[in-house]
Design a protein around this motif. Structure first.
Motif, PDB file in Angstrom:
ATOM      1  N   ARG A 237       0.818  -1.210   0.000  1.00 20.32           N
ATOM      2  CA  ARG A 237       0.000   0.000   0.000  1.00 20.32           C
ATOM      3  C   ARG A 237       0.854   1.264   0.000  1.00 20.32           C
ATOM      4  NH1 ARG A 237      -5.101  -2.056   0.690  1.00 20.32           N
ATOM      5  NH2 ARG A 237      -5.332  -3.743   2.221  1.00 20.32           N
ATOM      6  N   GLN A 238       2.147   1.128   0.273  1.00 23.60           N
ATOM      7  CA  GLN A 238       3.012   2.292   0.426  1.00 23.60           C
ATOM      8  C   GLN A 238       3.817   2.623  -0.830  1.00 23.60           C
ATOM      9  OE1 GLN A 238       2.496   3.890   3.281  1.00 23.60           O
ATOM     10  NE2 GLN A 238       1.104   2.191   3.767  1.00 23.60           N
ATOM     11  N   PHE A 239       3.874   1.692  -1.779  1.00 23.60           N
ATOM     12  CA  PHE A 239       4.701   1.872  -2.968  1.00 23.60           C
ATOM     13  C   PHE A 239       3.894   1.482  -4.202  1.00 23.60           C
ATOM     14  CE2 PHE A 239       7.418   0.804   0.623  1.00 23.60           C
ATOM     15  CZ  PHE A 239       8.356   1.832   0.596  1.00 23.60           C
ATOM     16  N   HIS A 240       4.478   1.670  -5.379  1.00 20.26           N
ATOM     17  CA  HIS A 240       3.857   1.272  -6.627  1.00 20.26           C
ATOM     18  C   HIS A 240       4.795   0.330  -7.370  1.00 20.26           C
ATOM     19  CE1 HIS A 240       1.293   4.734  -5.718  1.00 20.26           C
ATOM     20  NE2 HIS A 240       0.410   4.193  -6.540  1.00 20.26           N
ATOM     21  N   ALA A 241       4.196  -0.681  -8.006  1.00 24.16           N
ATOM     22  CA  ALA A 241       4.997  -1.620  -8.780  1.00 24.16           C
ATOM     23  C   ALA A 241       5.687  -0.874  -9.917  1.00 24.16           C
ATOM     24  CB  ALA A 241       4.106  -2.729  -9.345  1.00 24.16           C
ATOM     25  N   SER A 242       6.934  -1.226 -10.148  1.00 23.97           N
ATOM     26  CA  SER A 242       7.715  -0.570 -11.195  1.00 23.97           C
ATOM     27  C   SER A 242       8.902  -1.447 -11.528  1.00 23.97           C
ATOM     28  CB  SER A 242       8.199   0.810 -10.729  1.00 23.97           C
ATOM     29  OG  SER A 242       9.210   0.672  -9.744  1.00 23.97           O
ATOM     30  N   LYS A 243       9.685  -0.997 -12.481  1.00 22.42           N
ATOM     31  CA  LYS A 243      10.898  -1.718 -12.854  1.00 22.42           C
ATOM     32  C   LYS A 243      12.132  -1.133 -12.174  1.00 22.42           C
ATOM     33  CE  LYS A 243       9.103  -3.264 -17.311  1.00 22.42           C
ATOM     34  NZ  LYS A 243       9.293  -3.277 -18.789  1.00 22.42           N
TER      35      LYS A 243
END
Length: 356
Positions: A237-243
């Motif tokens: 909930r604190q971050f966003h999926a990314s590369k």
């Protein structure tokens, strides 16, 4: 189940709309990718459909899909032994682009699934609850005590590889299922740690342990968080999926003890964890899904059964800092696309003041 009602929501889906005797509304053959139902918002009700897996994969359906990054998902692991395996079917929230299949072993189970044939699936969704019925099940095949996604309403999507037919959605039909979450016996147990602080990410030095001195130094940079159902500190909930490259995640909690003593704790985590107590590295452990030799019981999922060890406490205030490697792979690959978090419990709370 015709092309005018659906739109692709993934790159280059392999989809065919088939007319076949016995299926008056048609069949969607979705060999890969995702499709969204046009102009439709679902909150509560019943979703019925038939699904035939086309390969060994995780085909299923998403609902309450607010955007590509957030929704609720139900799927079948269409493996030859699916009927006998304890993870044949699963519910998972999709949060900020992360699919949390490895966080909630409580929401997977065996089911009377035909891996190479048609299966009827019925989802009854009411508020924070869901019951799943597969094929001829009279009782719920899977009962979800609390839906954990960030959304309350949204669209409906199909995920291949599978053929889909006979989709019927009945808004408001919940068969008396309460919208209130079931009690959480794990998260409400006395020793569960609910009070946490999250620090900024720091670089991962793959192959070497972090030091206590590498923790974020500015007290104002730490963010207060609380654990959720099952005592899980849900970092998704604190971050966003990314590369982005994998990094170290730092979390901190504290405990007051009435004397110098040693206490046993149970810890559930994903990736690799290093535990510091009052500045000293006490222990570390791995729970990677790949390679399978690094999987902790149960099956590399997050569970308070992942590990147990003693920690030394002195009289008064004690600080516990944990550094986490945010991946399910034992390598320097990019940030995980899956579950990210931990849970901690004091097995004996005598002499401790555990913040609630």
């Amino acid at each position: 189940m015709t092309s005018g009602h659906w739109r692709p929501v993934s790159d280059k889906p392999d989809v065919h709309y088939v007319t076949q005797e016995g299926f008056p509304d048609g069949i969607i053959v979705l060999k890969s990718g995702d499709l969204a139902l046009n102009d439709f918002i679902f909150r509560d009700g019943t979703i019925d459909f038939d699904m035939k897996p086309l390969a060994e994969d995780i085909p299923g359906i998403r609902f309450r899909q607010r955007d590509p990054q957030n929704g609720e998902e139900f799927y079948i692991r269409s493996l030859p032994d699916c009927r006998a395996e304890n993870d044949c079917i699963q519910y998972s929230p999709v949060i900020n682009g992360f699919l949390l299949w490895d966080v909630y072993p409580q929401y997977q189970t065996h089911a009377p699934v035909f891996a190479d044939g048609w299966n009827h699936v019925c989802l009854v969704v009411s508020g924070k609850r869901m019951n799943v019925f597969v094929n001829d099940s009279i009782q719920p095949t899977l009962s979800v005590g609390e839906l954990l996604g960030n959304t309350q309403a949204g669209g409906l999507e199909l995920h291949g590889p599978a053929a889909f037919a006979n989709l019927t959605v009945t808004p408001g039909k919940t068969d008396g299922l309460s919208p209130v979450p079931l009690p959480d016996s794990i998260g409400s147990s006395p020793g569960i740690v609910h009070d946490w602080a999250l620090g900024p990410l720091t670089p991962l030095h793959y192959g070497s342990a972090p030091t206590y001195a590498e923790r974020p130094q500015d007290p104002a940079a730490w963010k207060r968080l609380r654990s959720e159902r099952f005592g899980i500190l849900n970092l998704n909930r604190q971050f966003h999926a990314s590369k982005e490259p994998s990094a170290l995640t730092w979390v901190m909690t504290s405990i007051d003890s009435n004397q110098d003593q040693t206490k046993q704790i149970s810890l559930g985590w994903l990736g690799q964890a290093w535990i510091f107590v009052n500045g000293a590295l006490i222990t570390s452990g791995k729970n990677f899904y790949y390679p399978d030799s690094e999987r902790r019981f149960p099956d590399g999922r997050l569970s308070l059964q992942n590990g147990s060890f003693p920690i030394p406490l002195h009289r008064g205030h004690n600080e516990i800092v944990i550094a986490l490697h945010d991946s399910i792979h034992d390598d320097v690959s990019s940030r995980t696309k899956y579950g990210w978090g931990l849970a901690m419990r004091y097995d004996d709370v005598r002499g401790l003041s555990v913040p609630r």
